[in-house]
Write a protein that holds these residues in place. Sequence first.
Motif, PDB file in Angstrom:
ATOM      1  N   LEU A 170     -34.521  33.017 -25.779  1.00  0.00           N
ATOM      2  CA  LEU A 170     -35.350  33.815 -26.681  1.00  0.00           C
ATOM      3  C   LEU A 170     -35.265  35.293 -26.318  1.00  0.00           C
ATOM      4  O   LEU A 170     -35.093  36.159 -27.189  1.00  0.00           O
ATOM      5  CB  LEU A 170     -36.799  33.326 -26.619  1.00  0.00           C
ATOM      6  CG  LEU A 170     -37.881  34.226 -27.238  1.00  0.00           C
ATOM      7  CD1 LEU A 170     -37.634  34.421 -28.723  1.00  0.00           C
ATOM      8  CD2 LEU A 170     -39.257  33.640 -26.991  1.00  0.00           C
ATOM      9  N   LEU A 171     -35.368  35.599 -25.028  1.00  0.00           N
ATOM     10  CA  LEU A 171     -35.312  36.986 -24.564  1.00  0.00           C
ATOM     11  C   LEU A 171     -33.933  37.603 -24.837  1.00  0.00           C
ATOM     12  O   LEU A 171     -33.833  38.760 -25.270  1.00  0.00           O
ATOM     13  CB  LEU A 171     -35.610  37.047 -23.061  1.00  0.00           C
ATOM     14  CG  LEU A 171     -37.041  36.684 -22.633  1.00  0.00           C
ATOM     15  CD1 LEU A 171     -37.134  36.604 -21.121  1.00  0.00           C
ATOM     16  CD2 LEU A 171     -38.043  37.697 -23.175  1.00  0.00           C
ATOM     17  N   ALA A 172     -32.885  36.836 -24.598  1.00  0.00           N
ATOM     18  CA  ALA A 172     -31.529  37.338 -24.840  1.00  0.00           C
ATOM     19  C   ALA A 172     -31.314  37.657 -26.312  1.00  0.00           C
ATOM     20  O   ALA A 172     -30.721  38.687 -26.662  1.00  0.00           O
ATOM     21  CB  ALA A 172     -30.508  36.305 -24.359  1.00  0.00           C
ATOM     22  N   ASN A 173     -31.809  36.775 -27.191  1.00  0.00           N
ATOM     23  CA  ASN A 173     -31.628  36.977 -28.623  1.00  0.00           C
ATOM     24  C   ASN A 173     -32.465  38.124 -29.175  1.00  0.00           C
ATOM     25  O   ASN A 173     -32.101  38.732 -30.185  1.00  0.00           O
ATOM     26  CB  ASN A 173     -31.963  35.687 -29.384  1.00  0.00           C
ATOM     27  CG  ASN A 173     -30.838  34.668 -29.297  1.00  0.00           C
ATOM     28  OD1 ASN A 173     -29.700  35.013 -28.988  1.00  0.00           O
ATOM     29  ND2 ASN A 173     -31.147  33.408 -29.544  1.00  0.00           N
ATOM     30  N   LEU A 174     -33.586  38.421 -28.525  1.00  0.00           N
ATOM     31  CA  LEU A 174     -34.413  39.543 -28.968  1.00  0.00           C
ATOM     32  C   LEU A 174     -33.687  40.879 -28.782  1.00  0.00           C
ATOM     33  O   LEU A 174     -33.954  41.850 -29.497  1.00  0.00           O
ATOM     34  CB  LEU A 174     -35.747  39.564 -28.212  1.00  0.00           C
ATOM     35  CG  LEU A 174     -36.799  38.554 -28.670  1.00  0.00           C
ATOM     36  CD1 LEU A 174     -37.966  38.509 -27.689  1.00  0.00           C
ATOM     37  CD2 LEU A 174     -37.293  38.877 -30.076  1.00  0.00           C
ATOM     38  N   LEU A 175     -32.753  40.933 -27.823  1.00  0.00           N
ATOM     39  CA  LEU A 175     -32.001  42.164 -27.559  1.00  0.00           C
ATOM     40  C   LEU A 175     -30.600  42.140 -28.174  1.00  0.00           C
ATOM     41  O   LEU A 175     -29.961  43.183 -28.304  1.00  0.00           O
ATOM     42  CB  LEU A 175     -31.882  42.400 -26.053  1.00  0.00           C
ATOM     43  CG  LEU A 175     -33.193  42.640 -25.287  1.00  0.00           C
ATOM     44  CD1 LEU A 175     -32.890  42.876 -23.814  1.00  0.00           C
ATOM     45  CD2 LEU A 175     -33.968  43.816 -25.866  1.00  0.00           C
ATOM     46  N   ALA A 176     -30.120  40.949 -28.541  1.00  0.00           N
ATOM     47  CA  ALA A 176     -28.753  40.816 -29.051  1.00  0.00           C
ATOM     48  C   ALA A 176     -28.685  41.121 -30.547  1.00  0.00           C
ATOM     49  O   ALA A 176     -29.634  40.862 -31.292  1.00  0.00           O
ATOM     50  CB  ALA A 176     -28.228  39.408 -28.780  1.00  0.00           C
ATOM     51  N   LYS A 177     -27.540  41.661 -30.979  1.00  0.00           N
ATOM     52  CA  LYS A 177     -27.328  41.899 -32.412  1.00  0.00           C
ATOM     53  C   LYS A 177     -27.000  40.586 -33.117  1.00  0.00           C
ATOM     54  O   LYS A 177     -27.469  40.323 -34.215  1.00  0.00           O
ATOM     55  CB  LYS A 177     -26.193  42.907 -32.598  1.00  0.00           C
ATOM     56  CG  LYS A 177     -26.549  44.329 -32.170  1.00  0.00           C
ATOM     57  CD  LYS A 177     -25.415  45.284 -32.481  1.00  0.00           C
ATOM     58  CE  LYS A 177     -25.807  46.719 -32.093  1.00  0.00           C
ATOM     59  NZ  LYS A 177     -24.707  47.675 -32.384  1.00  0.00           N
ATOM     60  N   ARG A 178     -26.177  39.780 -32.466  1.00  0.00           N
ATOM     61  CA  ARG A 178     -25.812  38.477 -33.035  1.00  0.00           C
ATOM     62  C   ARG A 178     -26.588  37.396 -32.292  1.00  0.00           C
ATOM     63  O   ARG A 178     -26.252  37.024 -31.179  1.00  0.00           O
ATOM     64  CB  ARG A 178     -24.303  38.253 -32.899  1.00  0.00           C
ATOM     65  CG  ARG A 178     -23.826  36.973 -33.553  1.00  0.00           C
ATOM     66  CD  ARG A 178     -22.313  36.859 -33.455  1.00  0.00           C
ATOM     67  NE  ARG A 178     -21.828  35.616 -34.034  1.00  0.00           N
ATOM     68  CZ  ARG A 178     -21.620  35.405 -35.323  1.00  0.00           C
ATOM     69  NH1 ARG A 178     -21.845  36.376 -36.176  1.00  0.00           N
ATOM     70  NH2 ARG A 178     -21.184  34.249 -35.769  1.00  0.00           N
ATOM     71  N   LYS A 179     -27.630  36.905 -32.924  1.00  0.00           N
ATOM     72  CA  LYS A 179     -28.537  35.949 -32.269  1.00  0.00           C
ATOM     73  C   LYS A 179     -28.011  34.532 -32.470  1.00  0.00           C
ATOM     74  O   LYS A 179     -28.513  33.786 -33.311  1.00  0.00           O
ATOM     75  CB  LYS A 179     -29.947  36.100 -32.842  1.00  0.00           C
ATOM     76  CG  LYS A 179     -30.441  37.547 -32.827  1.00  0.00           C
ATOM     77  CD  LYS A 179     -31.780  37.673 -33.506  1.00  0.00           C
ATOM     78  CE  LYS A 179     -32.148  39.129 -33.728  1.00  0.00           C
ATOM     79  NZ  LYS A 179     -32.140  39.935 -32.511  1.00  0.00           N
TER      80      LYS A 179
END
Length: 312
Positions: A79-88
């Motif tokens: 969840l944390l990684a996807n909050l910062l990633a452009k491609r979730k």
Amino acid sequence: MTNVTAVLEFRLLGFSSNPHCQILLFTVFLVIYILTILGNITIISVVTLEPRLHSPMYKFLKNLSFLEVCYTTTIVPKLLANLLAKRKSISFSGCMAQLYYFISLGATECYLLAVMAYDRFLAVCEPLHYGMTMTAESYTRLAVGSWVTGVFTGFLPCLMVSRLHFCSYNLIDHFFCDISPLLKLSCSDTTVTEAVIFILSLLVLSSCFLLTLVSYLLIILSILKIPSASGKRITFSTCSSHLMVVTIYYGTMISMYVRPTYNLSSELNKAVSVLYTVVTPLLNPVIYSLRNKAFKKALEKIVIRHHRLRSL
């Protein structure tokens, strides 16, 4: 004819596309995750280091804390990684793995909470026979049984979902791979899958909840028979923290999964999911540490001992 293609990855829509909102959510969830890990590791460490807490009740609590660390780690880091990633995105195999661990650990928590309620029932209602009934061997069987049963509980739902066909549309309207959004996304007939998962959820959640409820009803009846008010208060204090955790966990889980159809709105689905995947694992150490005098004394003792050793 429906265009069925092999989906290699899913894209998780999460909460919001607003960058400022994403940063705020990242900060909030990161703080909660760190506090959750630290709080539950503290419980594990204190129970391990303090001989007075080597009773079945605290050993079950140590199991629960370890489970909460695993449970929240299944969801929050991605969840944390996807909050910062452009491609979730998440791979198909990664999604199925996350779904399996989520279901297995969730089921294990149900079994552990039921076992802990049974332990409190024996301690309060059968105090003279408690030592003979809840032996070290009995504790081991109940703890290991909870974990093993939980591991096997996750196999069938995950297998059935993984065998569904997913068309070219691969956007999951959620922040992790949960059953409901995956069933909505599938272009297969999900009637049988929904029915099996509903029955399994009903059996696991309802049986564990009823066992827990009956245990506490018997505990309350036993407490009411205690003549002194102080005796009632002391006895109930040993169970109140566990009762709070049980109420929060079962309340959210039953509202989500013991339904014949998965028609909850996506936003409400996400909000309720945050409660049992992010908030509840944090509440476990907070409730048990703040409301348990024996645990607080043990923690103080360990801190003082550590401070003395450092000052030498």
